[in-house]
Design a protein around this motif. Sequence first.
Motif, PDB file in Angstrom:
ATOM      1  N   LEU A 161      -0.585 -34.749  33.116  1.00  0.00           N
ATOM      2  CA  LEU A 161      -0.516 -35.942  32.851  1.00  0.00           C
ATOM      3  C   LEU A 161      -0.658 -36.256  31.344  1.00  0.00           C
ATOM      4  N   VAL A 162       0.449 -36.868  30.740  1.00  0.00           N
ATOM      5  CA  VAL A 162       0.351 -36.944  29.118  1.00  0.00           C
ATOM      6  C   VAL A 162       0.553 -38.371  29.033  1.00  0.00           C
ATOM      7  N   GLY A 163      -0.173 -38.923  27.774  1.00  0.00           N
ATOM      8  CA  GLY A 163      -0.145 -40.357  27.191  1.00  0.00           C
ATOM      9  C   GLY A 163       0.252 -40.261  25.981  1.00  0.00           C
ATOM     10  N   HIS A 164       1.300 -41.109  25.764  1.00  0.00           N
ATOM     11  CA  HIS A 164       2.018 -41.321  24.336  1.00  0.00           C
ATOM     12  C   HIS A 164       1.524 -42.470  23.685  1.00  0.00           C
ATOM     13  N   ASP A 165       1.427 -42.557  22.493  1.00  0.00           N
ATOM     14  CA  ASP A 165       0.822 -43.720  21.558  1.00  0.00           C
ATOM     15  C   ASP A 165       2.455 -44.555  21.365  1.00  0.00           C
ATOM     16  N   GLU A 166       2.149 -45.679  20.779  1.00  0.00           N
ATOM     17  CA  GLU A 166       3.469 -46.810  20.540  1.00  0.00           C
ATOM     18  C   GLU A 166       4.302 -46.024  19.721  1.00  0.00           C
ATOM     19  N   GLU A 167       3.902 -44.823  18.821  1.00  0.00           N
ATOM     20  CA  GLU A 167       4.952 -44.170  18.077  1.00  0.00           C
ATOM     21  C   GLU A 167       5.671 -42.968  18.759  1.00  0.00           C
ATOM     22  N   GLY A 168       5.203 -42.857  20.086  1.00  0.00           N
ATOM     23  CA  GLY A 168       5.921 -41.836  20.630  1.00  0.00           C
ATOM     24  C   GLY A 168       5.204 -40.316  20.786  1.00  0.00           C
ATOM     25  N   ARG A 169       4.224 -40.308  20.182  1.00  0.00           N
ATOM     26  CA  ARG A 169       3.354 -39.270  19.948  1.00  0.00           C
ATOM     27  C   ARG A 169       2.377 -38.868  21.118  1.00  0.00           C
ATOM     28  N   VAL A 170       2.367 -37.718  21.425  1.00  0.00           N
ATOM     29  CA  VAL A 170       1.481 -37.260  22.304  1.00  0.00           C
ATOM     30  C   VAL A 170       0.041 -37.534  21.953  1.00  0.00           C
ATOM     31  N   ALA A 171      -0.732 -38.390  22.733  1.00  0.00           N
ATOM     32  CA  ALA A 171      -2.088 -39.008  22.021  1.00  0.00           C
ATOM     33  C   ALA A 171      -3.230 -38.562  23.260  1.00  0.00           C
ATOM     34  N   ALA A 172      -2.978 -38.022  24.588  1.00  0.00           N
ATOM     35  CA  ALA A 172      -3.602 -37.810  25.588  1.00  0.00           C
ATOM     36  C   ALA A 172      -3.115 -36.866  26.530  1.00  0.00           C
ATOM     37  N   THR A 173      -4.251 -36.071  27.296  1.00  0.00           N
ATOM     38  CA  THR A 173      -3.573 -35.236  28.077  1.00  0.00           C
ATOM     39  C   THR A 173      -4.574 -34.811  29.110  1.00  0.00           C
ATOM     40  N   ALA A 174      -4.135 -34.465  30.506  1.00  0.00           N
ATOM     41  CA  ALA A 174      -5.058 -33.960  31.591  1.00  0.00           C
ATOM     42  C   ALA A 174      -4.237 -33.154  32.256  1.00  0.00           C
ATOM     43  N   PHE A 175      -4.651 -32.062  32.962  1.00  0.00           N
ATOM     44  CA  PHE A 175      -4.071 -31.151  33.696  1.00  0.00           C
ATOM     45  C   PHE A 175      -4.823 -31.269  34.978  1.00  0.00           C
ATOM     46  N   LEU A 176      -4.057 -31.712  36.247  1.00  0.00           N
ATOM     47  CA  LEU A 176      -4.754 -31.686  37.523  1.00  0.00           C
ATOM     48  C   LEU A 176      -4.264 -30.260  38.255  1.00  0.00           C
ATOM     49  N   THR A 177      -5.374 -29.576  38.650  1.00  0.00           N
ATOM     50  CA  THR A 177      -5.170 -28.107  38.908  1.00  0.00           C
ATOM     51  C   THR A 177      -5.535 -28.191  40.367  1.00  0.00           C
ATOM     52  N   PHE A 178      -4.740 -27.731  41.278  1.00  0.00           N
ATOM     53  CA  PHE A 178      -5.003 -27.548  42.481  1.00  0.00           C
ATOM     54  C   PHE A 178      -6.092 -26.401  42.782  1.00  0.00           C
ATOM     55  N   ASN A 179      -6.708 -26.563  43.915  1.00  0.00           N
ATOM     56  CA  ASN A 179      -7.959 -25.184  44.107  1.00  0.00           C
ATOM     57  C   ASN A 179      -7.322 -24.445  44.935  1.00  0.00           C
ATOM     58  N   THR A 180      -7.161 -23.184  44.622  1.00  0.00           N
ATOM     59  CA  THR A 180      -6.534 -22.268  45.363  1.00  0.00           C
ATOM     60  C   THR A 180      -7.239 -21.667  46.616  1.00  0.00           C
ATOM     61  N   HIS A 181      -8.524 -21.959  46.692  1.00  0.00           N
ATOM     62  CA  HIS A 181      -9.526 -21.329  47.722  1.00  0.00           C
ATOM     63  C   HIS A 181      -8.961 -22.133  49.021  1.00  0.00           C
ATOM     64  N   HIS A 182      -8.682 -21.435  50.065  1.00  0.00           N
ATOM     65  CA  HIS A 182      -8.207 -22.418  51.306  1.00  0.00           C
ATOM     66  C   HIS A 182      -9.128 -23.267  51.903  1.00  0.00           C
ATOM     67  N   LEU A 183     -10.489 -23.071  51.820  1.00  0.00           N
ATOM     68  CA  LEU A 183     -11.473 -23.946  52.028  1.00  0.00           C
ATOM     69  C   LEU A 183     -11.892 -25.119  51.075  1.00  0.00           C
ATOM     70  N   MET A 184     -10.748 -25.158  50.033  1.00  0.00           N
ATOM     71  CA  MET A 184     -11.361 -26.087  49.077  1.00  0.00           C
ATOM     72  C   MET A 184     -10.198 -26.987  48.573  1.00  0.00           C
ATOM     73  N   THR A 185      -8.998 -27.040  49.334  1.00  0.00           N
ATOM     74  CA  THR A 185      -7.686 -27.333  49.030  1.00  0.00           C
ATOM     75  C   THR A 185      -7.918 -29.021  49.120  1.00  0.00           C
ATOM     76  N   HIS A 186      -8.874 -29.689  49.522  1.00  0.00           N
ATOM     77  CA  HIS A 186      -9.084 -31.105  49.636  1.00  0.00           C
ATOM     78  C   HIS A 186      -9.378 -31.972  48.138  1.00  0.00           C
ATOM     79  N   TRP A 187      -9.770 -30.911  47.156  1.00  0.00           N
ATOM     80  CA  TRP A 187     -10.176 -31.414  45.909  1.00  0.00           C
ATOM     81  C   TRP A 187      -9.478 -30.785  44.719  1.00  0.00           C
ATOM     82  N   LEU A 188      -9.138 -31.231  43.813  1.00  0.00           N
ATOM     83  CA  LEU A 188      -8.638 -30.412  42.648  1.00  0.00           C
ATOM     84  C   LEU A 188      -9.588 -30.591  41.244  1.00  0.00           C
ATOM     85  N   TRP A 189      -9.254 -29.826  40.394  1.00  0.00           N
ATOM     86  CA  TRP A 189      -9.703 -29.650  38.888  1.00  0.00           C
ATOM     87  C   TRP A 189      -9.124 -30.514  37.941  1.00  0.00           C
TER      88      TRP A 189
END
Length: 174
Positions: A63-91
């Motif tokens: 997920l990336v946020g750009h400001d009014e000048e088109g510059r990268v101003a914010a980010t977040a990585f949504l990362t899936f849990n690889t443990h098969h008992l924990m795939t219902h949530w992400l980091w």
Amino acid sequence: MPLTFTFDPVVTPELRDGILDLWADVTDAGGAVGFVPPVTRDEIRPQLVRQFVSMAEERSRLLVGHDEEGRVAATAFLTFNTHHLMTHWLWLYTVMVHPRHQGKGCGRDLMAAAERAARTLDGIEAIRLSCRGGLGLERFYASCGYKEVGRIPGAIRVAPGDDRDDVLLLLPLT
């Protein structure tokens, strides 16, 4: 001005360089995003490459946020849990807002955009994140609806004699 958020943007050299600049600027301003200031883009690059590999392997999304000048101003990585008992949530990793946009509600906007993005993913019932204690970040995340669910005292060593708690937070989506 509000940021414009894009979930799963096309990774271009401009986006890559924008994230490197953001990461270095956030770190050098004291942000708790995996490095200790001062930091260079070359020091950050291997970690960003690992994030891009994770995206290519469909283990995470950007997920990336750009400001009014088109510059990268914010980010977040949504990362899936690889443990098969924990795939219902992400980091949620590498949550960053450029210092020039801090204090204007952009962090709250980023967290809301991350929540919206997570809600579009099948089977995801919660978002987990961790943050470095001692900076007041827990209060910010609590104001975004996250609850502290764990704390490991002294787990993060930012310098000799400067250990911080690793604080685990959760946002249920159901």
